[in-house]
Design a protein around this motif. Structure first.
Motif, PDB file in Angstrom:
ATOM      1  N   GLY A 212      77.611 -24.617 -24.449  1.00  0.00           N
ATOM      2  CA  GLY A 212      77.534 -24.820 -23.004  1.00  0.00           C
ATOM      3  C   GLY A 212      76.223 -25.347 -22.465  1.00  0.00           C
ATOM      4  N   THR A 213      75.576 -24.529 -21.638  1.00  0.00           N
ATOM      5  CA  THR A 213      74.305 -24.888 -21.002  1.00  0.00           C
ATOM      6  C   THR A 213      73.275 -25.312 -22.034  1.00  0.00           C
ATOM      7  N   PHE A 214      73.212 -24.601 -23.154  1.00  0.00           N
ATOM      8  CA  PHE A 214      72.197 -24.899 -24.170  1.00  0.00           C
ATOM      9  C   PHE A 214      72.473 -26.238 -24.855  1.00  0.00           C
ATOM     10  N   ASP A 215      73.747 -26.586 -25.022  1.00  0.00           N
ATOM     11  CA  ASP A 215      74.095 -27.912 -25.547  1.00  0.00           C
ATOM     12  C   ASP A 215      73.525 -28.996 -24.640  1.00  0.00           C
ATOM     13  N   THR A 216      73.722 -28.821 -23.330  1.00  0.00           N
ATOM     14  CA  THR A 216      73.266 -29.839 -22.377  1.00  0.00           C
ATOM     15  C   THR A 216      71.741 -29.897 -22.306  1.00  0.00           C
ATOM     16  N   LEU A 217      71.091 -28.744 -22.322  1.00  0.00           N
ATOM     17  CA  LEU A 217      69.615 -28.729 -22.309  1.00  0.00           C
ATOM     18  C   LEU A 217      69.047 -29.467 -23.523  1.00  0.00           C
ATOM     19  N   THR A 218      69.648 -29.259 -24.703  1.00  0.00           N
ATOM     20  CA  THR A 218      69.154 -29.972 -25.896  1.00  0.00           C
ATOM     21  C   THR A 218      69.521 -31.449 -25.842  1.00  0.00           C
ATOM     22  N   ASP A 219      70.676 -31.787 -25.239  1.00  0.00           N
ATOM     23  CA  ASP A 219      71.036 -33.206 -25.052  1.00  0.00           C
ATOM     24  C   ASP A 219      69.981 -33.909 -24.197  1.00  0.00           C
ATOM     25  N   ILE A 220      69.551 -33.234 -23.118  1.00  0.00           N
ATOM     26  CA  ILE A 220      68.540 -33.804 -22.221  1.00  0.00           C
ATOM     27  C   ILE A 220      67.210 -33.978 -22.964  1.00  0.00           C
ATOM     28  N   TYR A 221      66.848 -32.952 -23.750  1.00  0.00           N
ATOM     29  CA  TYR A 221      65.591 -33.009 -24.513  1.00  0.00           C
ATOM     30  C   TYR A 221      65.623 -34.153 -25.523  1.00  0.00           C
ATOM     31  N   PHE A 222      66.710 -34.262 -26.287  1.00  0.00           N
ATOM     32  CA  PHE A 222      66.803 -35.320 -27.297  1.00  0.00           C
ATOM     33  C   PHE A 222      66.829 -36.703 -26.639  1.00  0.00           C
ATOM     34  N   ALA A 223      67.497 -36.804 -25.480  1.00  0.00           N
ATOM     35  CA  ALA A 223      67.524 -38.085 -24.753  1.00  0.00           C
ATOM     36  C   ALA A 223      66.119 -38.488 -24.313  1.00  0.00           C
ATOM     37  N   SER A 224      65.286 -37.490 -23.948  1.00  0.00           N
ATOM     38  CA  SER A 224      63.911 -37.781 -23.532  1.00  0.00           C
ATOM     39  C   SER A 224      63.073 -38.309 -24.696  1.00  0.00           C
ATOM     40  N   LEU A 225      63.492 -37.977 -25.913  1.00  0.00           N
ATOM     41  CA  LEU A 225      62.814 -38.475 -27.121  1.00  0.00           C
ATOM     42  C   LEU A 225      63.443 -39.778 -27.609  1.00  0.00           C
ATOM     43  N   HIS A 226      64.491 -40.229 -26.891  1.00  0.00           N
ATOM     44  CA  HIS A 226      65.288 -41.402 -27.298  1.00  0.00           C
ATOM     45  C   HIS A 226      65.931 -41.168 -28.667  1.00  0.00           C
ATOM     46  N   GLU A 227      66.374 -39.937 -28.861  1.00  0.00           N
ATOM     47  CA  GLU A 227      67.057 -39.575 -30.103  1.00  0.00           C
ATOM     48  C   GLU A 227      68.458 -39.053 -29.773  1.00  0.00           C
ATOM     49  N   THR A 228      69.324 -39.049 -30.770  1.00  0.00           N
ATOM     50  CA  THR A 228      70.674 -38.510 -30.600  1.00  0.00           C
ATOM     51  C   THR A 228      70.846 -37.339 -31.550  1.00  0.00           C
ATOM     52  N   LYS A 229      71.492 -36.288 -31.072  1.00  0.00           N
ATOM     53  CA  LYS A 229      71.747 -35.127 -31.928  1.00  0.00           C
ATOM     54  C   LYS A 229      72.770 -35.490 -33.006  1.00  0.00           C
ATOM     55  N   LEU A 230      72.522 -35.026 -34.216  1.00  0.00           N
ATOM     56  CA  LEU A 230      73.470 -35.278 -35.304  1.00  0.00           C
ATOM     57  C   LEU A 230      74.708 -34.419 -35.126  1.00  0.00           C
ATOM     58  N   LYS A 231      75.888 -35.034 -35.282  1.00  0.00           N
ATOM     59  CA  LYS A 231      77.143 -34.286 -35.123  1.00  0.00           C
ATOM     60  C   LYS A 231      77.325 -33.237 -36.217  1.00  0.00           C
ATOM     61  N   THR A 232      76.678 -33.472 -37.374  1.00  0.00           N
ATOM     62  CA  THR A 232      76.818 -32.535 -38.499  1.00  0.00           C
ATOM     63  C   THR A 232      75.882 -31.338 -38.377  1.00  0.00           C
ATOM     64  N   GLN A 233      75.009 -31.370 -37.372  1.00  0.00           N
ATOM     65  CA  GLN A 233      74.014 -30.303 -37.199  1.00  0.00           C
ATOM     66  C   GLN A 233      74.508 -29.277 -36.184  1.00  0.00           C
ATOM     67  N   GLN A 234      74.320 -27.996 -36.484  1.00  0.00           N
ATOM     68  CA  GLN A 234      74.776 -26.945 -35.558  1.00  0.00           C
ATOM     69  C   GLN A 234      73.632 -26.213 -34.861  1.00  0.00           C
ATOM     70  N   VAL A 235      72.399 -26.409 -35.355  1.00  0.00           N
ATOM     71  CA  VAL A 235      71.262 -25.651 -34.836  1.00  0.00           C
ATOM     72  C   VAL A 235      70.175 -26.627 -34.371  1.00  0.00           C
ATOM     73  N   PHE A 236      69.703 -26.407 -33.151  1.00  0.00           N
ATOM     74  CA  PHE A 236      68.683 -27.293 -32.581  1.00  0.00           C
ATOM     75  C   PHE A 236      67.555 -26.454 -31.984  1.00  0.00           C
ATOM     76  N   GLN A 237      66.357 -27.030 -31.969  1.00  0.00           N
ATOM     77  CA  GLN A 237      65.199 -26.343 -31.400  1.00  0.00           C
ATOM     78  C   GLN A 237      64.783 -27.028 -30.103  1.00  0.00           C
TER      79      GLN A 237
END
Length: 319
Positions: A212-237
């Motif tokens: 939920g919320t944490f997915d979106t917060l990490t999406d925003i963070y990764f977008a700020s780095l111009h990176e995309t989260k890997l679909k195979t990854q389940q854990v993000f910092q």
């Protein structure tokens, strides 16, 4: 081992999730997944009812899900409903209509069961280690908190203070007013006394947020780095400093401006403001430098349970 196909439907207060999987003894493979912002709590959650419009959206979505399930020839369907249904005066009637209309048995789980399944999902994701962590899942109707590690959950509790409830009670202006944030903080102080006591008792040193919320917060963070989260990854910092920068934006922008934040999605744009305020409040008690975010939550907890049952059934058959 022959895989078993199963469908998991998580009927959350904000979002309905469908997950079609093949189950093995020690893993699962996703055939298909989809989430739809049904918002079953909208227009009724503060009065403990499911509004007719919300019911209409729910039935439209379940009709779509049923077609997808039948298309895969899946007969094992595990459907769960949480806060928005369990607290609604017309919740039982709603579940009975689903059974009649779609031949789907919905299990309305209590807060304790919900917290346990979320813990199983987070554990399954590999987010935990020997460290004692505070886990949290911010739903539309309730928020679940669990304190534990990869071996066990020491403490767990569900609080009926979800995003839709906080939104209805405190977020009247857009951007949210400082006074509304203050009122929300006072409300959290009143409601979360048991959690604060548990934190003092078990002294968690990490925070893990699920889905939920944490997915979106990490999406925003990764977008700020111009990176995309890997679909195979389940854990993000998510570094605390970066989280604070995101919160500052959320508190000062209106809805249209929030939608323009790279990584933001429309289904999260309303509730994310009050959800971020809740996370800020929790950080007073567990002041971590990094937030761990698990993309696994309740539905993956259900899969973990099903996989255990599947492997037991196979071992019995092979005797």
């Amino acid at each position: 081992m022959i895989p078993t196909k199963a469908a998991i439907i998580d009927m959350g207060t904000n979002t309905f999730h469908l997950l079609l999987v093949e189950l093995y003894a020690d893993r699962f493979e996703t055939i298909y997944k989809e989430k739809i912002p049904v918002k079953i709590g909208q227009g009724g959650i503060s009065r403990n009812t499911i509004h007719p419009d919300a019911e209409k959206r729910a039935f439209h979505t379940l009709h779509h899900f049923r077609n997808l399930i039948d298309g895969e020839g899946i007969t094992s369907i595990f459907a769960f409903a949480t806060s928005g249904v369990r607290n609604a005066d017309n919740g039982k009637e709603f579940v009975a209509k689903i059974k009649e209309e779609f031949q789907i048995d919905v299990l309305v789980i209590d807060g304790e069961q919900e917290a346990q399944m979320i813990y199983e999902g987070i554990r399954f994701s590999g987010s935990l280690n020997g460290e004692t962590c505070l886990m949290m899942d911010i739903g539309g109707g309730s928020v679940e908190f669990i304190i534990g590690n990869s071996q066990e959950a020491f403490w767990r509790k569900s609080f009926e203070i979800g995003g839709q409830r906080m939104l209805d009670l405190f977020h009247y202006h857009d951007p949210i007013l400082p006074g509304e944030v203050e009122n929300l903080t006072v409300y959290l102080e009143e409601k979360l006394g048991d959690l604060v006591n548990a934190i003092k008792k078990y002294n968690p040193t990490g925070i893990v947020g699920s889905s939920g919320t944490f997915d979106t917060l990490t999406d925003i963070y990764f977008a700020s780095l111009h990176e995309t989260k890997l679909k195979t990854q389940q854990v993000f910092q998510l570094p605390r400093e970066e989280f604070e920068l995101i919160v500052q934006k959320l508190l000062t922008l209106n809805r249209e401006e929030r939608l323009l934040i790279p990584g933001m999605i429309e289904m999260r744009v309303d509730m994310i403001v009050v959800a971020a305020c809740l996370i800020e409040y929790i950080l007073k008690f567990v002041p971590v430098s990094t937030l761990t975010c698990s993309s696994f939550a309740l539905k993956e907890g259900a899969i973990a349970e099903l996989m255990g049952k599947h492997s037991q059934a196979v071992s019995l058959m092979s005797r």
